[in-house]
Each structure stands twice: as C-alpha cells, then as structure tokens.
Design a protein around this motif. Structure first.
Motif, PDB file in Angstrom:
ATOM      1  N   VAL A  54      80.614  16.017  16.389  1.00 29.32           N
ATOM      2  CA  VAL A  54      79.299  16.507  15.968  1.00 29.32           C
ATOM      3  C   VAL A  54      79.228  17.996  16.252  1.00 29.32           C
ATOM      4  O   VAL A  54      79.596  18.453  17.339  1.00 29.32           O
ATOM      5  N   VAL A  55      78.762  18.763  15.277  1.00 27.44           N
ATOM      6  CA  VAL A  55      78.632  20.196  15.455  1.00 27.44           C
ATOM      7  C   VAL A  55      77.619  20.490  16.558  1.00 27.44           C
ATOM      8  O   VAL A  55      76.583  19.823  16.669  1.00 27.44           O
ATOM      9  N   ASP A  56      77.923  21.458  17.398  1.00 25.03           N
ATOM     10  CA  ASP A  56      77.049  21.806  18.525  1.00 25.03           C
ATOM     11  C   ASP A  56      75.966  22.766  18.032  1.00 25.03           C
ATOM     12  O   ASP A  56      76.004  23.965  18.291  1.00 25.03           O
ATOM     13  N   ALA A  57      74.995  22.214  17.305  1.00 22.91           N
ATOM     14  CA  ALA A  57      73.949  23.036  16.668  1.00 22.91           C
ATOM     15  C   ALA A  57      72.621  22.290  16.740  1.00 22.91           C
ATOM     16  O   ALA A  57      72.227  21.607  15.786  1.00 22.91           O
ATOM     17  N   PRO A  58      71.918  22.397  17.864  1.00 24.39           N
ATOM     18  CA  PRO A  58      70.669  21.655  18.014  1.00 24.39           C
ATOM     19  C   PRO A  58      69.627  22.008  16.963  1.00 24.39           C
ATOM     20  O   PRO A  58      68.832  21.160  16.562  1.00 24.39           O
ATOM     21  N   ASN A  59      69.625  23.282  16.503  1.00 24.87           N
ATOM     22  CA  ASN A  59      68.643  23.701  15.511  1.00 24.87           C
ATOM     23  C   ASN A  59      68.895  23.055  14.158  1.00 24.87           C
ATOM     24  O   ASN A  59      68.055  23.140  13.252  1.00 24.87           O
ATOM     25  N   GLU A  60      70.041  22.383  13.996  1.00 27.02           N
ATOM     26  CA  GLU A  60      70.338  21.675  12.750  1.00 27.02           C
ATOM     27  C   GLU A  60      70.322  20.157  12.952  1.00 27.02           C
ATOM     28  O   GLU A  60      69.747  19.428  12.148  1.00 27.02           O
ATOM     29  N   VAL A  61      70.967  19.690  14.008  1.00 23.80           N
ATOM     30  CA  VAL A  61      71.130  18.252  14.194  1.00 23.80           C
ATOM     31  C   VAL A  61      69.798  17.575  14.515  1.00 23.80           C
ATOM     32  O   VAL A  61      69.513  16.478  14.006  1.00 23.80           O
ATOM     33  N   ILE A  62      68.961  18.200  15.326  1.00 20.73           N
ATOM     34  CA  ILE A  62      67.661  17.588  15.641  1.00 20.73           C
ATOM     35  C   ILE A  62      66.781  17.481  14.402  1.00 20.73           C
ATOM     36  O   ILE A  62      66.203  16.413  14.143  1.00 20.73           O
ATOM     37  N   PRO A  63      66.648  18.533  13.581  1.00 25.63           N
ATOM     38  CA  PRO A  63      65.887  18.369  12.333  1.00 25.63           C
ATOM     39  C   PRO A  63      66.470  17.300  11.408  1.00 25.63           C
ATOM     40  O   PRO A  63      65.728  16.570  10.745  1.00 25.63           O
ATOM     41  N   ILE A  64      67.802  17.200  11.351  1.00 28.10           N
ATOM     42  CA  ILE A  64      68.439  16.172  10.527  1.00 28.10           C
ATOM     43  C   ILE A  64      68.050  14.785  11.026  1.00 28.10           C
ATOM     44  O   ILE A  64      67.755  13.879  10.230  1.00 28.10           O
ATOM     45  N   ALA A  65      68.041  14.604  12.344  1.00 26.78           N
ATOM     46  CA  ALA A  65      67.660  13.311  12.923  1.00 26.78           C
ATOM     47  C   ALA A  65      66.199  12.987  12.607  1.00 26.78           C
ATOM     48  O   ALA A  65      65.864  11.848  12.243  1.00 26.78           O
ATOM     49  N   LEU A  66      65.330  13.963  12.753  1.00 27.07           N
ATOM     50  CA  LEU A  66      63.909  13.743  12.447  1.00 27.07           C
ATOM     51  C   LEU A  66      63.716  13.394  10.973  1.00 27.07           C
ATOM     52  O   LEU A  66      62.966  12.471  10.629  1.00 27.07           O
ATOM     53  N   ASN A  67      64.384  14.113  10.097  1.00 27.05           N
ATOM     54  CA  ASN A  67      64.269  13.844   8.667  1.00 27.05           C
ATOM     55  C   ASN A  67      64.782  12.440   8.337  1.00 27.05           C
ATOM     56  O   ASN A  67      64.192  11.727   7.507  1.00 27.05           O
ATOM     57  N   TYR A  68      65.868  12.030   8.958  1.00 27.76           N
ATOM     58  CA  TYR A  68      66.419  10.683   8.765  1.00 27.76           C
ATOM     59  C   TYR A  68      65.383   9.615   9.130  1.00 27.76           C
ATOM     60  O   TYR A  68      65.300   8.560   8.480  1.00 27.76           O
TER      61      TYR A  68
ATOM     62  N   ARG B 139      75.498   8.803  20.955  1.00 25.71           N
ATOM     63  CA  ARG B 139      76.264   9.544  21.958  1.00 25.71           C
ATOM     64  C   ARG B 139      77.486   8.806  22.515  1.00 25.71           C
ATOM     65  O   ARG B 139      78.548   9.428  22.694  1.00 25.71           O
ATOM     66  N   PRO B 140      77.443   7.502  22.788  1.00 26.45           N
ATOM     67  CA  PRO B 140      78.619   6.841  23.379  1.00 26.45           C
ATOM     68  C   PRO B 140      79.862   6.866  22.490  1.00 26.45           C
ATOM     69  O   PRO B 140      80.977   6.680  22.988  1.00 26.45           O
ATOM     70  N   TYR B 141      79.670   7.113  21.209  1.00 26.28           N
ATOM     71  CA  TYR B 141      80.784   7.017  20.269  1.00 26.28           C
ATOM     72  C   TYR B 141      81.336   8.381  19.852  1.00 26.28           C
ATOM     73  O   TYR B 141      82.258   8.459  19.051  1.00 26.28           O
ATOM     74  N   ILE B 142      80.796   9.452  20.434  1.00 30.28           N
ATOM     75  CA  ILE B 142      81.228  10.811  20.102  1.00 30.28           C
ATOM     76  C   ILE B 142      82.392  11.223  20.995  1.00 30.28           C
ATOM     77  O   ILE B 142      82.329  11.094  22.220  1.00 30.28           O
ATOM     78  N   ARG B 143      83.445  11.739  20.372  1.00 27.01           N
ATOM     79  CA  ARG B 143      84.588  12.226  21.142  1.00 27.01           C
ATOM     80  C   ARG B 143      84.310  13.623  21.667  1.00 27.01           C
ATOM     81  O   ARG B 143      84.593  13.922  22.823  1.00 27.01           O
ATOM     82  N   HIS B 144      83.786  14.507  20.833  1.00 26.33           N
ATOM     83  CA  HIS B 144      83.430  15.848  21.317  1.00 26.33           C
ATOM     84  C   HIS B 144      82.420  16.511  20.386  1.00 26.33           C
ATOM     85  O   HIS B 144      82.196  16.067  19.260  1.00 26.33           O
ATOM     86  N   MET B 145      81.815  17.581  20.896  1.00 27.28           N
ATOM     87  CA  MET B 145      80.820  18.354  20.155  1.00 27.28           C
ATOM     88  C   MET B 145      81.208  19.831  20.177  1.00 27.28           C
ATOM     89  O   MET B 145      80.365  20.702  20.366  1.00 27.28           O
ATOM     90  N   GLN B 146      82.475  20.104  19.986  1.00 33.19           N
ATOM     91  CA  GLN B 146      82.988  21.469  19.986  1.00 33.19           C
ATOM     92  C   GLN B 146      83.119  21.959  18.547  1.00 33.19           C
ATOM     93  O   GLN B 146      84.076  21.622  17.848  1.00 33.19           O
ATOM     94  N   SER B 147      82.152  22.768  18.113  1.00 36.93           N
ATOM     95  CA  SER B 147      82.077  23.190  16.713  1.00 36.93           C
ATOM     96  C   SER B 147      83.377  23.808  16.227  1.00 36.93           C
ATOM     97  O   SER B 147      83.860  23.507  15.128  1.00 36.93           O
TER      98      SER B 147
END
Length: 363
Positions: free
Chosen positions: A172-186, A210-218
C-alpha cells in the motif's frame, strides 16, 4: 554548435549539456525520473539557456524548502495539494497564461478540476495527472482466487478476499492524504468528511486490511511489483506502468496490470509553479512553455507512463499508453474520480492519527 555545448554538466545524477559562458542559470526542482531522458538537453539545445536540474525525493522536502524561502529555484513541481498550501502561504507567484503561447494546449476539463485547489488557475500549471488504484500480478492473483475482483477495492477492503493474497504480498502506498479519502469514498462517505464517526469507520476498514499488508514503502512498490515479490498493491497509476514496463524488459515471466477501481478513486495533479522569490522568472516561463509543447510533454508521458494534461499532446502519446483506459480513462470513469484536497490543520492531525494507528496495526 558543438563548441557552444561542449561543457557537460552533471545534474542530480543526470548529464546535461550546458552552454559555455551562459550569463544566467535556470534552476529546476523535480522528482527523479520525471522527465524524459532528453527533456533538459533538448531545452538547452533549443534555448541556449544554462539549466540545472535538482532532485527531491519527497513532497515534504519540496514544501519545506519553498516555505523557508530563498530556495534559489525558478521552476518547481509540487503536487496540487502542496501547491494549494504554498499559494495560501504566499510562496508562489502568479503565472499569466498570456505569457505562455502554448497554454491553450491544456485540457480545459482538467483545468476546471485543478481550479478547485488553485481558483482561477492563477498559480499552478498542470503537468501530469494520475490516479491511485489497483496494481496486480494476474498470474499470482488468479492462482489464489480465479474470480478476484481486480477492478474493485473489495480486493483490499474485504478481509476474506485480502487474506487470499497475504502469502504473495500486498503493498500500500504510504500516502494518508490519498488512502484515507479512498477508504471513505468506498464506504459511500464524503472523501473529505470531518465527521469523527466517519473517520472511525475508515479506520476500522483500514485496520481490517492491515494484517495482510507486507509493507507500505512507496518507493519499493515499483521494484517489488516488477519482480513478482508482491502480487497486489494500492499504488499510483504511473508507478504501476513503470513496474509493468520493467517486468516486460526483465522477461522473467512477471506481468503487472493496473485498474481504476469501479467505486472511484482520487485523481491527483503534479504541477509546474514559480516560487515567489525565483531568481529568473522569465527563464522559468520559457521552460514551462517548452514543456507545454505537445511533442515535449508526449515524450515525457511515453517515458514516465503518466497521462499529461495537454490535450494537444494526446495523439502523440504512444498508442499503448493513450488507449489504456486506466491511464487515460473515459469520461464516465472520470466522473467517479475526486480531486486530492488539502485540509485544515486540525482535520489533518485527525487523519494523521488514523494513519498512525493503521500503520501500527492498532497497537
């Protein structure tokens, strides 16, 4: 002519020919690998302007340098969200479209979207635009779930689906300003909701993944997708294109595909801007106008695998890129995209807390 460009200038790891004895130097600040290989050298050859390219590795570095002042840069490449904050801080100078003969080449619909962050399109000139979506290895994914919903965020946000890919790796890309809005929109909520209950719902949704993510290093997503070390990633469209190209070049049996999620996702702009204290604003305008030439920016899109904002350049972009609906989406898909936005400090802190909890797995 050869004598005029005899000097060779090493610039941030990039070699560019520079005119001998040039009186002024144009200073550009951009991400690495975000021009074509000959973008700078072609500009020098056409204009005779001594040009230096410096590189930043994060938008935070760019923003800090510009807000501090005295950066010495003439043209900078902020995201539209960072650009919005810099406009508010008085760190950018306005750009008159009349001073750019190629300004009319820009896509008017994209200019309207960018105007949500830059009212009147006074400060930011759109460069590339991108989405954040689903990159996947079709072979690895189909082996684990033959009917995997690769066009839907269900593949991340439904734990019973995401867990199928834990062994081959989710990024998962380490970009809270993108991932959080995507989650809310979903979830069918406003991507920029300030409601505490909405943020709690988004946090719960993310923690389920979260348990299934290997890393969040963009910065590692491209190489890991290209080498088959990840089978699935929520990442930027251009990076997915680069990963696909690298995988094809390596010819090791790895493929990477990208989909814009059917639920909609965020559209982000990278832009060109001139700092308020730029030493050579006229040279900056010359360079921006050069980038707005259709062939120039088409060559860049062909190199970086991002859609550019130049309508006149589309037909010059390689067919495999411009006909890819996940890089150049259709109008009906565009209507489901929402623009990246900057939030007030308090709301930003609340989302930072959500992201910190997500990264730590709730611990």
């Amino acid at each position: 002519m050869l004598k005029r460009f005899a000097q060779v200038l090493a610039v941030g790891g990039i070699l560019a020919a520079a005119p001998v004895g040039a009186a002024e130097t144009l200073h550009i600040y951009n991400f690495s690998d975000y021009f074509a290989e000959d973008t700078i050298s072609n500009f020098i050859a056409k204009s005779g302007i001594d040009t230096r390219l410096d590189l930043f590795d994060s938008l935070e570095v760019l923003e800090t340098r510009l807000l501090t002042g005295g950066s010495g840069f003439d043209v900078v490449y902020p995201s539209s969200t960072v650009g919005e904050r810099m406009i508010q801080a008085g760190a950018l100078q306005p750009i008159d479209p009349a001073s750019l003969s190629n300004y009319g080449n820009l896509d008017k619909d994209l200019l309207k979207l960018l105007a949500e962050q830059d009212p009147g399109n006074k400060y930011l000139v759109p460069y590339m635009w991108l989405t954040t979506g689903i990159a996947y290895n079709p072979d690895l994914v189909s082996k684990r779930l033959p009917d995997a919903p690769t066009d839907s965020l269900d593949i991340f946000f439904k734990p019973e689906i995401a867990q199928k890919f834990q062994d081959c790796g989710i990024g998962v890309v380490d970009a809270p300003n993108e991932v959080i809005p995507i989650a809310l929109n979903y979830l069918g909520l406003d991507p920029y909701s300030t409601n505490a209950e909405d943020l709690e719902k988004a946090e719960k949704l993310l923690l389920g993944l979260r348990p299934y993510i290997r890393h969040m290093q963009s910065g590692q997503l491209v190489s890991d997708m290209a080498s088959g070390q990840l089978c699935l990633a929520l990442m930027w469209s251009g990076d997915a294109g680069i990963a696909a190209s690298r995988a094809e070049e390596a010819d090791a049996g790895v493929a990477v595909e990208y989909r814009i999620p059917k639920e909609g996702t965020i559209i982000s702009f990278d832009t060109m801007a001139i700092p308020v204290d730029a030493p050579h604003p006229e040279l900056a305008l010359s360079f921006i106008n050069y980038i707005l030439e259709p062939q120039t920016v088409a060559d860049i899109s062909n190199y970086v695998y991002y859609a550019n904002a130049n309508a006149a350049a589309t037909e010059l972009v390689e067919e495999s890129i411009r006909t890819n609906p996940n890089i150049y989406p259709s109008q009906d898909v565009r209507e489901k995209l929402f623009v990246d936005k900057s939030l007030p400090p308090r709301q930003t802190r609340e989302r930072t807390r959500v992201w910190t909890t997500f990264r730590s797995g709730g611990n």
